[in-house]
Design an enzyme around this catalytic site. Structure first.
Site, PDB file in Angstrom:
ATOM      1  N   GLU A 277      39.102  42.343  41.451  1.00 24.12           N
ATOM      2  CA  GLU A 277      40.693  41.332  41.127  1.00 24.12           C
ATOM      3  C   GLU A 277      42.426  41.314  41.736  1.00 24.12           C
ATOM      4  OE1 GLU A 277      41.098  39.091  38.890  1.00 24.12           O
ATOM      5  OE2 GLU A 277      38.982  39.707  37.398  1.00 24.12           O
ATOM      6  N   ARG A 281      44.307  39.383  44.048  1.00 23.91           N
ATOM      7  CA  ARG A 281      45.194  38.375  43.430  1.00 23.91           C
ATOM      8  C   ARG A 281      46.337  38.972  44.007  1.00 23.91           C
ATOM      9  NH1 ARG A 281      45.009  38.802  36.792  1.00 23.91           N
ATOM     10  NH2 ARG A 281      43.403  38.997  36.637  1.00 23.91           N
ATOM     11  N   ASP A 410      30.548  32.566  39.453  1.00 16.37           N
ATOM     12  CA  ASP A 410      30.942  31.301  38.944  1.00 16.37           C
ATOM     13  C   ASP A 410      32.465  30.571  40.507  1.00 16.37           C
ATOM     14  OD1 ASP A 410      33.669  32.881  38.524  1.00 16.37           O
ATOM     15  OD2 ASP A 410      34.387  31.726  37.221  1.00 16.37           O
ATOM     16  N   GLU A 545      41.518  26.568  35.199  1.00 17.65           N
ATOM     17  CA  GLU A 545      40.454  26.183  35.556  1.00 17.65           C
ATOM     18  C   GLU A 545      40.301  24.483  35.696  1.00 17.65           C
ATOM     19  OE1 GLU A 545      39.317  30.296  35.344  1.00 17.65           O
ATOM     20  OE2 GLU A 545      40.335  29.024  34.005  1.00 17.65           O
TER      21      GLU A 545
END
Length: 646
Positions: A277, A281, A410, A545
C-alpha cells in the site's frame, strides 16, 4: 315511418312562426339546436359525446407543451430524470453549458430510456418492485428515495446529511437529455466535454474541502463525523491526490498540498506500514508527481520512502514481508501468518524499477526483479493462474488450489503486462506469463450468466467453479484493451468489451446505480435475473476499477458510450455518497436508495484513482497522459514508459 316523419317535422320547424317572419337570432339558433339534440336517441347522443371527448383528448396529446404543463400541475413523477423537481414550466431544450461556477450534475436518466441504446434490453427494462431487494433493476429509483415533505436535494441518515443538490440540480432544466448519444449533435462535443470535466473538478474540490477542514495532514477523511482516521500517519490522501490535482489543473489545491509535503511530511517515524500500500500510494504518487511537475522535492521524498521500504526484502526467500517499520528499519510478516499475498509482492515492481532508473541505484530494481523471477518458475500454477498466498520463508505458494482475479491476486496479472510495456516491450518472460494467464482465464474462469449471457470471470476452488466476481476484477477490461493496443491478439479487445458491459451492468442493476463489492452470477437455465448480491457484499467503497476500464475502452476505441456510462456512475456517486459538509463516503447497501447506510470513510483512492479516471475518461485529448508515453500503476499514478535504447 313515425321516426322519419318526426325528423322531417323537426327539420322544417321555425321558431316564432306566428310572427310571420324568419328569426335568425342567436337565441333561436340555441333553441333549435337544443330541440334537435333532445329529439336524438340516447345512443346517438352518447356516440356524439364519445367522439367529441376522443377528439379533445387527441388534441391535448398532440400538444407536448400542454401535456408537460398538465403533468407538472398534477405532480406526476413518471420520469425522475426530468420531473424530479417541480417548478415553472420551461420548454424542453438543451441548455448551454454554464459559463460561471461549477456545472450542476444532472440526475440519472431513467433506465427505460437508456435501454434502447445500451446493453441487453431485458436487463435494463425489468422493473424492480419497491422493497424487494432480491430483484434487479429499479426504475425511477430517485423518486422512490424522496419522501413527501423532505428537504429538496438532501438525504438524511441518522443525523448525517448527504447533499444531492448538485446531482439533481441539472435535471430542473432537463440537462440529462444532453447526455444521450442521440442528442450529441444538439450540443457540440467540446461543450459537453468541458461541462463534464468541470463536474469532475467540482467533485474533487468538494472532496478536498472535507479533507482540508476535518482531516488535513492525516490519512483518511471521515466525512460523516467530520473527523479522520489514521493508517500509517503519513497524509495518505494528500499524497495519493497530488498528481490528480495536477492533471485536473487545480493549481491552488496543488500548491496547498505541495507546501505540506515540503514542510510537514516526514518518514522518520516509528510506524509500521504495509509494503504494497505504501509503495503504490506514496512512492508511486511521489514519482508520478515528480515526472508531471519536474519538481525535485517529490523525487527526494520518493528516494526517502523507497530506501526505508527496502528492509522488507530481507527474508530467507527474498519474497518480501508484508510490513515494515520505516523508522526502525525492521520488517516482519503479519502477526497471524508468515505468508504474503501474491498480488502484494508482485505489484510493487513498476515503482521500484522506476526509482532505480531515476537514482541510478540498481538495488531497488534488483529486489523486485528477483520476486518476479521466483514466481515465474514456481509450481502450483494452473494454466498461468497463480494462488493467492506465498510463504516468505521458503518462497513457495500456499493455500494452493484457489484461483481468482479478485482480491489478493488481481494486480499480479496487471503488472505482468505493464512491466513489459514500461520496459519497452523487451522482457519476453513477462509477456509470456501474461499471455499464458489470459488463456488460463479463458479456459478456467470465463463463463456466461443466465438468462442474458453476460460474460464474467468467476473463481476456481479445488476444481469447483464459483460464479463469484469481485468488483476488483473490473480492472481486467482495461488491461486487456491496453494489451491489444500494444499489439497483443485482437480477441483480447473483444473480451474487454464483453467484460466492460458486465461491469456496467453491475452498476445499473443496483437500486442506487452503484456496484456492490462482490456479485454472484446466475448460471442455471430458467433464471430470471443475471446478478445476485449477498447481504454482506452490498457495500460500495468508491472503488475505481470500472471507471478505470471505461477510460481505457474509450481512449482506445473512441466509442462515446463509455463516457455516457461513466457519466451515469458519477451522477450516482454524487447522489448517494456526497456529504454536504465536504467529502464523499463509502456506503453499506447499494440496494437501498432510501437508506444506503454510510460507512463514514473516504478512501484515499477516491481522489487518487476514481476521480482521476473520471477526468481522463471525459477528456477527448489523447495526449493527456498518453498511453504511448505513460503506464499507470495500480493506484492510477502514471509513470513514464522507458525510452528505447535501440
Amino acid at each position: 315511418m313515425h321516426l322519419s316523419s318526426r325528423q322531417d317535422y323537426v327539420s322544417i320547424s321555425f321558431a316564432g312562426q306566428g310572427s310571420g317572419s324568419y328569426n335568425n337570432s342567436k337565441q333561436w339558433r340555441r333553441q333549435s339546436c337544443w330541440r334537435k339534440w333532445k329529439q336524438l336517441s340516447r345512443l346517438q347522443r352518447s356516440l356524439i359525446l364519445f367522439i367529441l371527448v376522443l377528439l379533445f383528448i387527441c388534441g391535448i396529446a398532440s400538444y407536448p407543451s400542454v401535456t408537460e404543463h398538465l403533468r407538472g400541475l398534477t405532480g406526476g413523477k413518471q420520469d425522475t430524470a426530468s420531473d424530479s423537481i417541480l417548478g415553472p414550466f420551461v420548454p424542453f431544450v438543451l441548455p448551454e453549458p454554464a459559463k460561471q461556477g461549477p456545472p450542476p450534475l444532472p440526475e440519472l436518466t431513467s433506465q427505460r430510456k437508456l435501454s434502447n441504446k445500451r446493453g441487453p434490453p431485458v436487463l435494463q427494462n425489468r422493473l424492480q418492485k419497491k422493497g424487494n431487494a432480491s430483484e434487479t433493476v429499479v426504475e425511477d429509483r430517485a423518486a422512490d428515495s424522496k419522501k413527501e415533505g423532505e428537504e429538496k436535494g438532501v438525504i438524511s441518515w441518522r443525523g448525517a446529511v448527504i447533499d444531492t443538490d448538485e446531482a439533481t440540480e441539472g435535471t430542473k432544466n432537463g440537462e440529462n437529455k444532453e447526455d444521450a448519444p442521440a442528442n450529441r449533435e444538439v450540443k457540440t462535443s467540446k461543450d459537453l466535454e468541458s461541462s463534464w470535466l468541470e463536474a469532475v473538478q467540482e467533485a474533487f474540490r468538494h472532496a478536498w474541502k472535507g479533507y482540508k477542514e476535518f482531516a488535513w495532514g492525516h490519512d483518511e477523511l471521515r466525512p460523516i463525523s467530520k473527523s479522520y482516521s489514521e493508517w500509517f500517519g503519513l497524509g495518505l490522501t494528500l499524497i495519493d491526490a497530488l498528481d490528480t490535482m495536477w492533471i485536473l489543473d487545480l493549481k491552488e489545491e496543488f500548491e496547498e498540498a505541495k507546501s505540506w509535503v515540503a514542510t510537514e511530511l516526514t518518514f522518520n517515524k516509528n510506524v509500521d506500514v504495509n509494503l504494497f500500500e505504501s509503495t503504490i500510494r506514496i512512492l508511486g504518487g511521489l514519482l508520478s508527481t515528480y515526472h508531471l511537475t519536474g519538481d525535485t522535492l517529490f523525487l527526494d521524498k520518493a528516494k526517502d520512502i523507497g530506501s526505508r521500504l527496502m528492509p522488507a526484502f530481507n527474508t530467507p526467500s527474498k519474497i518480501p514481508y508484508s510490513d515494515v517499520n520505516i523508522g526502525k528499519g525492521i520488517a516482519h510478516p503479519p502477526r497471524w501468518t508468515s505468508d504474503s499475498t501474491v498480488a502484494e509482492v508482485t505489484s510493487i515492481q513498476l515503482e521500484f524499477r522506476e526509482l532505480s532508473r531515476l537514482t541510478q541505484e540498481p538495488q531497488y530494481q534488483a529486489a523486485v526483479a528477483e520476486v518476479m523471477k521466483q514466481v515465474h518458475k514456481l509450481d502450483g500454477k494452473l494454466d498461468g493462474l497463480v494462488p493467492m498466498f506465498i510463504n516468505t520463508n521458503n518462497g513457495q505458494f500456499t493455500h494452493q488450489g484457489i484461483y481468482t482475479l479478485g482480491a489478493r491476486a488481481d494486480s499480479y496479472y496487471e503488472y505482468l503486462l505493464k512491466q513489459w510495456i514500461q520496459g519497452g516491450k523487451k522482457e519476453n518472460q513477462l509477456l509470456e506469463d501474461y499471455l499464458q494467464a489470459i488463456e488460463g482465464v479463458k479456459k478456467n474462469l470465463l463463463q456466461k450468466s443466465s438468462p442474458n449471457g453476460l460474460t464474467f470471470v468467476g473463481e476456481l476452488s479445488h476444481g469447483q467453479f464459483s460464479p463469484k466476481m469481485d468488483h476488483l476484477v473490473c480492472f481486467l477490461p482495461g488491461t486487456l484493451a491496453l494489451g491489444a493496443h500494444n499489439g497483443l491478439p485482437a480477441d483480447h479487445m473483444d473480451l474487454a468489451k464483453e467484460l466492460m458491459e458486465t461491469c456496467y451492468q453491475m452498476y445499473i442493476q443496483m437500486e442506487t446505480g452503484l456496484s456492490p463489492e462482490i456479485v454472484h452470477f446466475n448460471m442455471h437455465q430458467g433464471s430470471t435475473r443475471d446478478i445476485d448480491v449477498k447481504l454482506a457484499d452490498r457495500h460500495n467503497l468508491l472503488r475505481p476499477e470500472t471507471v478505470e476500464s471505461l477510460f481505457y475502452l474509450h481512449r482506445l476505441t473512441k466509442d462515446h458510450k463509455y463516457q455516457d456510462w461513466g457519466w451515469e456512475i458519477l451522477q450516482n456517486f454524487e447522489k448517494y455518497t456526497k456529504v454536504s459538509s465536504g467529502g464523499y463516503t463509502s456506503i453499506n447497501n447499494v440496494r437501498d436508495p432510501e437508506y444506503p447506510s454510510p460507512r463514514d470513510k473516504m478512501e484515499s483512492f477516491f481522489l487518487g484513482e476514481t476521480l482521476k479516471y473520471f477526468y481522463l475518461l471525459f477528456s477527448n485529448n489523447t495526449n493527456l497522459i498518453s498511453l504511448d508515453q505513460y503506464v499507470f500503476n495500480t493506484e492510477a499514478h502514471p509513470l513514464p514508459i522507458w525510452p528505447s535504447t535501440a
